[in-house]
Design a protein around this motif. Structure first.
Motif, mmCIF file in Angstrom:
data_model
loop_
_atom_site.group_PDB
_atom_site.id
_atom_site.type_symbol
_atom_site.label_atom_id
_atom_site.label_comp_id
_atom_site.label_asym_id
_atom_site.label_seq_id
_atom_site.Cartn_x
_atom_site.Cartn_y
_atom_site.Cartn_z
ATOM 1 N N MET A 8 0.838 -1.188 0.000
ATOM 2 C CA MET A 8 0.000 0.000 0.000
ATOM 3 C C MET A 8 0.874 1.240 0.000
ATOM 4 O O MET A 8 1.904 1.292 0.667
ATOM 5 N N ILE A 9 0.487 2.229 -0.784
ATOM 6 C CA ILE A 9 1.215 3.492 -0.784
ATOM 7 C C ILE A 9 0.199 4.628 -0.768
ATOM 8 O O ILE A 9 -0.798 4.595 -1.494
ATOM 9 N N GLU A 10 0.439 5.601 0.090
ATOM 10 C CA GLU A 10 -0.506 6.700 0.261
ATOM 11 C C GLU A 10 0.237 8.036 0.274
ATOM 12 O O GLU A 10 1.249 8.195 0.955
ATOM 13 N N ALA A 11 -0.282 8.980 -0.492
ATOM 14 C CA ALA A 11 0.234 10.351 -0.489
ATOM 15 C C ALA A 11 -0.708 11.217 0.325
ATOM 16 O O ALA A 11 -1.923 11.188 0.111
ATOM 17 N N ARG A 12 -0.146 11.978 1.256
ATOM 18 C CA ARG A 12 -0.951 12.827 2.129
ATOM 19 C C ARG A 12 -0.516 14.289 2.025
ATOM 20 O O ARG A 12 0.538 14.669 2.509
ATOM 21 N N GLY A 13 -1.323 15.072 1.346
ATOM 22 C CA GLY A 13 -1.100 16.505 1.283
ATOM 23 C C GLY A 13 0.256 16.926 0.774
ATOM 24 O O GLY A 13 0.893 17.827 1.330
ATOM 25 N N LEU A 14 0.706 16.318 -0.318
ATOM 26 C CA LEU A 14 2.052 16.607 -0.825
ATOM 27 C C LEU A 14 2.155 18.019 -1.394
ATOM 28 O O LEU A 14 1.327 18.440 -2.212
ATOM 29 N N GLU A 15 3.180 18.712 -0.961
ATOM 30 C CA GLU A 15 3.544 19.997 -1.542
ATOM 31 C C GLU A 15 5.022 19.960 -1.889
ATOM 32 O O GLU A 15 5.819 19.362 -1.179
ATOM 33 N N LYS A 16 5.364 20.608 -3.007
ATOM 34 C CA LYS A 16 6.758 20.692 -3.400
ATOM 35 C C LYS A 16 7.027 22.065 -3.988
ATOM 36 O O LYS A 16 6.341 22.507 -4.914
ATOM 37 N N VAL A 17 8.020 22.741 -3.410
ATOM 38 C CA VAL A 17 8.362 24.100 -3.819
ATOM 39 C C VAL A 17 9.804 24.113 -4.319
ATOM 40 O O VAL A 17 10.696 23.605 -3.654
ATOM 41 N N PHE A 18 9.992 24.688 -5.499
ATOM 42 C CA PHE A 18 11.330 24.861 -6.062
ATOM 43 C C PHE A 18 11.625 26.339 -6.200
ATOM 44 O O PHE A 18 10.731 27.129 -6.528
ATOM 45 N N LYS A 19 12.866 26.692 -5.966
ATOM 46 C CA LYS A 19 13.287 28.054 -6.262
ATOM 47 C C LYS A 19 13.531 28.170 -7.759
ATOM 48 O O LYS A 19 14.173 27.323 -8.360
ATOM 49 N N ILE A 20 13.011 29.226 -8.353
ATOM 50 C CA ILE A 20 13.181 29.441 -9.785
ATOM 51 C C ILE A 20 14.623 29.790 -10.084
ATOM 52 O O ILE A 20 15.251 30.570 -9.363
ATOM 53 N N LYS A 21 15.138 29.224 -11.166
ATOM 54 C CA LYS A 21 16.520 29.493 -11.551
ATOM 55 C C LYS A 21 16.705 30.975 -11.866
ATOM 56 O O LYS A 21 15.864 31.597 -12.508
ATOM 57 N N GLY A 22 17.842 31.497 -11.412
ATOM 58 C CA GLY A 22 18.139 32.902 -11.638
ATOM 59 C C GLY A 22 19.207 33.067 -12.682
ATOM 60 O O GLY A 22 19.021 32.767 -13.852
ATOM 61 N N LYS A 23 20.378 33.500 -12.249
ATOM 62 C CA LYS A 23 21.470 33.729 -13.185
ATOM 63 C C LYS A 23 21.926 32.422 -13.819
ATOM 64 O O LYS A 23 21.745 31.351 -13.272
ATOM 65 N N ARG A 24 22.564 32.565 -14.965
ATOM 66 C CA ARG A 24 23.066 31.386 -15.675
ATOM 67 C C ARG A 24 24.023 30.601 -14.779
ATOM 68 O O ARG A 24 24.905 31.164 -14.139
ATOM 69 N N GLY A 25 23.800 29.306 -14.722
ATOM 70 C CA GLY A 25 24.665 28.456 -13.914
ATOM 71 C C GLY A 25 24.124 28.194 -12.525
ATOM 72 O O GLY A 25 24.582 27.309 -11.830
ATOM 73 N N SER A 26 23.128 28.978 -12.090
ATOM 74 C CA SER A 26 22.568 28.733 -10.766
ATOM 75 C C SER A 26 21.699 27.492 -10.814
ATOM 76 O O SER A 26 21.140 27.148 -11.846
ATOM 77 N N LYS A 27 21.574 26.818 -9.689
ATOM 78 C CA LYS A 27 20.862 25.552 -9.642
ATOM 79 C C LYS A 27 19.490 25.730 -9.008
ATOM 80 O O LYS A 27 19.316 26.496 -8.067
ATOM 81 N N GLU A 28 18.517 24.970 -9.545
ATOM 82 C CA GLU A 28 17.204 24.921 -8.944
ATOM 83 C C GLU A 28 17.334 24.203 -7.607
ATOM 84 O O GLU A 28 18.033 23.216 -7.487
ATOM 85 N N ARG A 29 16.656 24.716 -6.574
ATOM 86 C CA ARG A 29 16.757 24.060 -5.274
ATOM 87 C C ARG A 29 15.417 24.110 -4.561
ATOM 88 O O ARG A 29 14.545 24.922 -4.864
ATOM 89 N N ASP A 30 15.261 23.231 -3.623
ATOM 90 C CA ASP A 30 14.064 23.212 -2.801
ATOM 91 C C ASP A 30 14.051 24.460 -1.928
ATOM 92 O O ASP A 30 15.081 24.901 -1.425
ATOM 93 N N SER A 31 12.883 25.059 -1.753
ATOM 94 C CA SER A 31 12.800 26.261 -0.940
ATOM 95 C C SER A 31 11.463 26.330 -0.227
ATOM 96 O O SER A 31 10.418 26.275 -0.851
ATOM 97 N N SER A 32 11.496 26.433 1.081
ATOM 98 C CA SER A 32 10.281 26.665 1.858
ATOM 99 C C SER A 32 10.446 27.913 2.723
ATOM 100 O O SER A 32 9.636 28.177 3.598
ATOM 101 N N ASP A 33 11.496 28.664 2.477
ATOM 102 C CA ASP A 33 11.778 29.889 3.224
ATOM 103 C C ASP A 33 10.824 30.984 2.762
ATOM 104 O O ASP A 33 10.793 31.327 1.580
ATOM 105 N N PRO A 34 10.019 31.566 3.659
ATOM 106 C CA PRO A 34 9.067 32.607 3.251
ATOM 107 C C PRO A 34 9.736 33.812 2.625
ATOM 108 O O PRO A 34 9.108 34.567 1.889
#
Length: 266
Positions: A1-27
């Motif tokens: 059995m597998i259950e997903a409960r209220g999944l949220e996923k936030v990524f930081k949008i890529k900025g300057k060239r070469g910057s990496k997308e990263r997880d972000s939950s910082d307000p």
């Protein structure tokens, strides 16, 4: 059995060239982020096939990657066989076979060497591994090219190698991201028949697809994901009845249009 409960996923949008997308939950990053998932919940029991459907960019792949433990959700949880996978990640990963739509093959390895490598990663050796490989190679009609290098294989052949790599350790949970992409009609039929048999063996199966024919033929339940939200969970018949349509294609399109109109009005 597998259950997903209220999944949220936030990524930081890529900025300057070469910057990496990263997880972000910082307000403080508000306004600079992309909310890939905004509340996805569903459950798939043993012996059930669940189809994940939705428009391109809706959040299906992100959801599957979280289910497979390849990504960590920003919020929400995954329960597998009654256990929170974050508490026992290594143990739970052994129960899962995950095929990503972006999974690559090592070009200099042969198909057999590739599958053997992943079998060994799962602790398989010797006769048991060889027997399992031969069984799957025969089932998916791969005998003629198992000793060919991966970089010499066609798109469909490569997809078969990826499917067998996913199944080599006989997982109890299958998670597939558009598994029939690149396969010919006969290979699709073999794959769907395999999933049907696996269902009767009490496997838990989740896969995303753009083929509503596959969904209607195989799936016990469907989950529609749109704009990062699970907007419907139920049977194909229930969706058609709810939308007042005779075909799954029209019911799906109508459900998407209604949800987008509601979000636009809000």
């Amino acid at each position: 059995m597998i259950e997903a409960r209220g999944l949220e996923k936030v990524f930081k949008i890529k900025g300057k060239r070469g910057s990496k997308e990263r997880d972000s939950s910082d307000p403080r990053d508000e306004g600079k982020i992309f909310r890939a998932l905004r509340g996805v919940s569903f459950r798939c029991d043993k012996g059930m096939v669940l189809g994940l459907v939705g428009p391109n960019g809706a959040g299906k792949t992100t959801t599957l990657r979280i289910l497979s433990t390849a990504l960590t959700p920003t919020k929400g949880s995954i329960i597998i066989d009654g256990e929170d996978y974050s508490l026992f990640p290594n143990e739970i990963r052994r129960r899962i076979g995950f095929l990503s739509g972006t999974t690559g093959l090592y070009p200099r390895l042969t198909a057999r060497e590739m599958v053997q490598y992943f079998g060994r990663l799962h602790g398989m050796e010797g006769k048991a591994l060889n027997h399992r490989m031969d069984e799957l190679f025969e089932r998916f009609g791969m005998q003629e090219f198992v000793n060919e290098r991966n970089d010499k294989l066609s798109t469909g052949m490569k997809q078969k190698v990826n499917i067998v790599r996913t199944l080599i350790h006989d997982p109890s949970i299958f998670i597939f991201d558009e598994p029939t992409t690149g396969l010919d009609i006969m290979s699709v039929t073999v794959f769907l028949d395999f999933l049907t048999e696996s269902k009767h063996q009490n496997k838990t199966i989740i896969f995303s697809t753009h083929s509503l024919h596959e969904v209607e033929t195989l799936c016990d339940q469907i989950v529609i994901i749109n704009r990062g939200i699970s907007s419907f969970a139920g049977t194909s018949a229930a969706l058609k009845q709810e939308m007042g349509e005779k075909t799954l294609e029209r019911a799906f399109a109508k459900q998407i249009e209604q949800r987008e109109s509601m979000e636009g009005a809000a």
